[in-house]
Design an enzyme around this catalytic site. Structure first.
Site, PDB file in Angstrom:
ATOM      1  N   GLU A 294       0.816  -1.226   0.000  1.00  0.00           N
ATOM      2  CA  GLU A 294       0.000   0.000   0.000  1.00  0.00           C
ATOM      3  C   GLU A 294       0.846   1.272   0.000  1.00  0.00           C
ATOM      4  OE1 GLU A 294      -2.783  -0.315   3.251  1.00  0.00           O
ATOM      5  OE2 GLU A 294      -4.117  -1.517   2.008  1.00  0.00           O
TER       6      GLU A 294
ATOM      7  N   GLU B 155      -6.670  -7.807  -1.044  1.00  0.00           N
ATOM      8  CA  GLU B 155      -7.042  -7.809   0.383  1.00  0.00           C
ATOM      9  C   GLU B 155      -8.496  -7.390   0.514  1.00  0.00           C
ATOM     10  OE1 GLU B 155      -4.859  -5.436   3.157  1.00  0.00           O
ATOM     11  OE2 GLU B 155      -2.929  -5.992   2.304  1.00  0.00           O
TER      12      GLU B 155
HETATM   13  C1  GLA Z   1      -4.480  -2.755   4.596  1.00  0.00           C
HETATM   14  C2  GLA Z   1      -3.101  -3.284   4.821  1.00  0.00           C
HETATM   15  C3  GLA Z   1      -3.069  -4.400   5.791  1.00  0.00           C
HETATM   16  C4  GLA Z   1      -3.996  -4.155   6.931  1.00  0.00           C
HETATM   17  C5  GLA Z   1      -5.361  -3.962   6.401  1.00  0.00           C
HETATM   18  C6  GLA Z   1      -6.419  -3.873   7.468  1.00  0.00           C
HETATM   19  O1  GLA Z   1      -5.090  -3.211   3.491  1.00  0.00           O
HETATM   20  O2  GLA Z   1      -2.444  -3.662   3.651  1.00  0.00           O
HETATM   21  O3  GLA Z   1      -1.750  -4.503   6.226  1.00  0.00           O
HETATM   22  O4  GLA Z   1      -3.554  -3.047   7.645  1.00  0.00           O
HETATM   23  O5  GLA Z   1      -5.369  -2.791   5.641  1.00  0.00           O
HETATM   24  O6  GLA Z   1      -6.507  -2.655   8.092  1.00  0.00           O
END
Ligand code: GLA
Length: 598
Positions: free
Chosen positions: A165, A319
């Site tokens: 991210e 995700e």
């Molecule tokens: C994001 C991150 C994860 C986790 C999720 C949930 O997508 O990539 O590491 O923090 O959010 O909050």
């Protein structure tokens, strides 16, 4: 309302490479480093039960992989990959560069990020790095190269997942220096920069590149051009950090796809439409910020947007939350059954699979209550049963990528500009785009600078920044017989956030056949006379004083300052909405436009 064409997915080598599962991918983030090895065997058995065929490993494992500057411990990861392979599960192998270990911060305090207030952040959370700091970039290359060298031939390796991210912002001296270099490349001369940023206003004229700072805390409103360019710079700086790892990986394993997971939110200074060209498969993380039907709408838009970034090719939901979702300051739950609804909604929009964050809910750490497939309660749970049921369903689901005859224009730069200083109103760009998407039900998403020839209708919500070239693309779309729907606050500024003179909406005045003389936020809703609508409609939030220059009024303001003046106009096939409609009225209006123009 809209017809949808479904095309068969032609997988290409770039995506399938050596190891992505042939059908739909199913799994999620797996963090075995948080658990004793005795738990790993149970994980494998449960993954088999759930039909998992792909997991992401190593995302935040930097301190486990390189516990000291000169000590690398990769054997545990090798055992995990062996175990996965033995159970027929592929690995998305991540580089852990989103979370530098404490030893790194101690050794390189200059590589820690700085906020706009000048506060140096310390490790203890994640993303505590400056993307422009040479020490960080070097350390990221080292850990990436170490993983590549060790695991390039591992049979479990299905895909590389660089970082996590990307979205970190930094105002430290390294970032400031890199920002200046970026500006020199963009403008060449200070005269050009001073002109683009209109620095004659409030006496901000720059006489030396070294006088320029990132938009740090200042007395009152910052310069909108500087603010916008800084976000562009952040996107490019992060992209360079990604590309250095990607190139290193590609050189060693050209047959394994490389990606990074896109995160989407108002705080993210990343132009994903541009980044998407640098990944082998677009991967997104999707966490709706609300529960209930609003989450369904957000999911639908996220899926269509991801397909847009993927330019119509398959993409991957990397995700998603089985249940509880973190949003700033709180958590909210997905209702029973919605796990499948949201997952399948993404698959129906072209996702090559369904991945969750995360496999096993941690017992400690900041996200210990964020949802997981195997929860604190174990696997004898509603959530696990829903995951197993979805796994069965996905085994017989045929992946497909839809195409729509209508496209919505999405522009990261307009979003950034509409978060900048000194705006005519506080408008939530994302909400404007999502409202248009909801009104359509489904649509493709396209980006400024790219052709729209494939579409019958192009919808342009609040496209605040518009350059001449893209205005020409939209004009030609109408000349070719296409329908154009533009909403308020579009075309107001050029690419430098400078207002286009002569009346709004700037470069679209001629194609829309109107000239907007004045804006007026609406304190209270105003009735609209809209003869084509079967029921009375209401305008909210915003209004404009429109002069017709060839267009006809399809709806008029029945009250307020512009009583009797046009609210919705049509110039041939080019429509303009100068006020906000409620969700039903917006959907009726879109249906009316699409049906009229069929
Ligand atoms: C994001 C991150 C994860 C986790 C999720 C949930 O997508 O990539 O590491 O923090 O959010 O909050």
């Amino acid at each position: 309302m809209l017809t949808q064409q479904t095309v068969n997915v032609a997988y290409d080598r770039a995506i399938d490479g050596r190891g992505l599962p042939a059908g739909l991918c199913y799994g999620g983030d797996y963090n075995p480093e948080q658990w004793p090895e005795s738990v790993w065997q149970e994980d494998m058995a449960l993954m088999r039960t759930a039909g998992v065929n792909l997991v992401t490993v190593g995302v935040f494992a930097w301190s486990s992989l390189q516990p000291r500057p000169d000590v690398f411990e990769l054997d545990w990861l090798a055992r995990v990959l062996d175990l996965l392979h033995a159970h027929g599960i592929g690995a998305v192998l991540a580089t852990p560069t989103a979370s530098p270990p404490p030893w790194f911060s101690r050794l390189h305090p200059d590589a820690l990020p700085m906020t706009a207030d000048g506060v140096r952040l310390i490790h203890g959370s994640r993303d505590t790095y400056c993307p422009s700091a040479p020490a960080y970039l070097a350390a990221a290359r080292t850990i990436c190269a170490t993983l590549v060298a060790r695991f390039r031939d591992h049979p479990a390796l299905a895909m590389w997942h660089v970082h996590n991210e990307y979205g970190a912002v930094c105002h430290c001296p390294h970032s400031t220096a890199a920002f200046r270099t970026w500006l020199r490349d963009r403008y060449r001369t200070l005269d050009a920069l001073n002109d683009a940023w209109t620095t004659a206003f409030w006496g901000q004229g720059y006489g030396d590149w070294d006088e320029i700072e990132t938009p740090r805390a200042t007395r009152y409103l910052a310069n909108p051009g500087q603010d916008l360019d800084f976000r562009r710079f952040c996107s490019d700086a992060l992209l360079a950090a990604y590309v250095q790892q990607r190139d290193l990986i590609r050189a060693a394993t050209p047959d394994v796809p490389v990606t990074t997971n896109f995160v989407f939110g108002p705080w993210v200074p990343v132009d994903h439409a541009r980044w998407a060209k640098e990944v082998d498969i677009v991967a997104i993380d999707d966490y709706p910020s609300e529960a209930g039907p609003g989450a369904d709408d957000q999911t639908a838009f996220a899926g269509d947007l991801a397909r847009g970034w993927a330019r119509g090719r398959p993409w991957l939901l990397m995700e998603s939350a089985p249940n509880l979702i973190h949003t700033p300051g709180r958590m909210h739950a997905k209702e029973p059954g919605r796990l499948a609804v949201h997952s399948l909604a993404h698959v129906a929009r072209g996702s090559r699979g369904v991945m969750f964050f995360q496999w096993r809910q941690p017992r400690g750490g900041a996200e210990r209550f964020h949802s997981a497939v195997v929860t604190h309660a174990g696997a004898d749970t509603r959530v696990f049963r829903e995951v197993v049921a979805l796994g069965e369903r996905l085994r017989t689901t045929v992946p497909a990528v839809p195409r729509h005859p209508t496209a919505i224009v999405f522009d990261a730069h307009s979003w950034w500009a509409l978060q900048g200083p000194g705006l005519p109103t506080a408008v939530d760009y994302l909400a404007e785009v999502r409202a248009a998407h909801k009104a359509l039900g489904a649509a493709d998403v396209v980006f400024p600078g790219e052709p729209v020839d494939a579409y019958r209708t192009v919808v342009v919500p609040a496209l605040f920044l518009l350059d001449d070239a893209y205005a020409e693309v939209l004009r030609r779309h109408v000349l070719r017989g296409g329908t154009l729907v533009v909403s308020y606050l579009s075309g107001v500024c050029d690419a430098y956030a400078r207002v286009r003179l002569g009346g709004y909406p700037g470069a679209l005045r001629d194609v829309l056949g109107i000239r907007v003389e004045e804006f007026q936020p609406l304190a209270a809703p105003v009735e609209l006379g809209f003869p084509a609508a079967a029921v009375p409609e209401t305008g909210m939030f915003w209004s404009e004083r429109i002069h017709l220059r060839g267009a006809v009024a399809e709806a008029t303001y029945l009250g307020g300052s512009w009583k009797g003046l046009p609210a919705i106009t049509r110039h041939g096939r080019a429509w303009y909405l100068s006020t906000r409609l409620g969700p039903e009225a917006y959907a009726r209006t879109m249906a009316h436009i699409v049906n009229t123009e069929r």
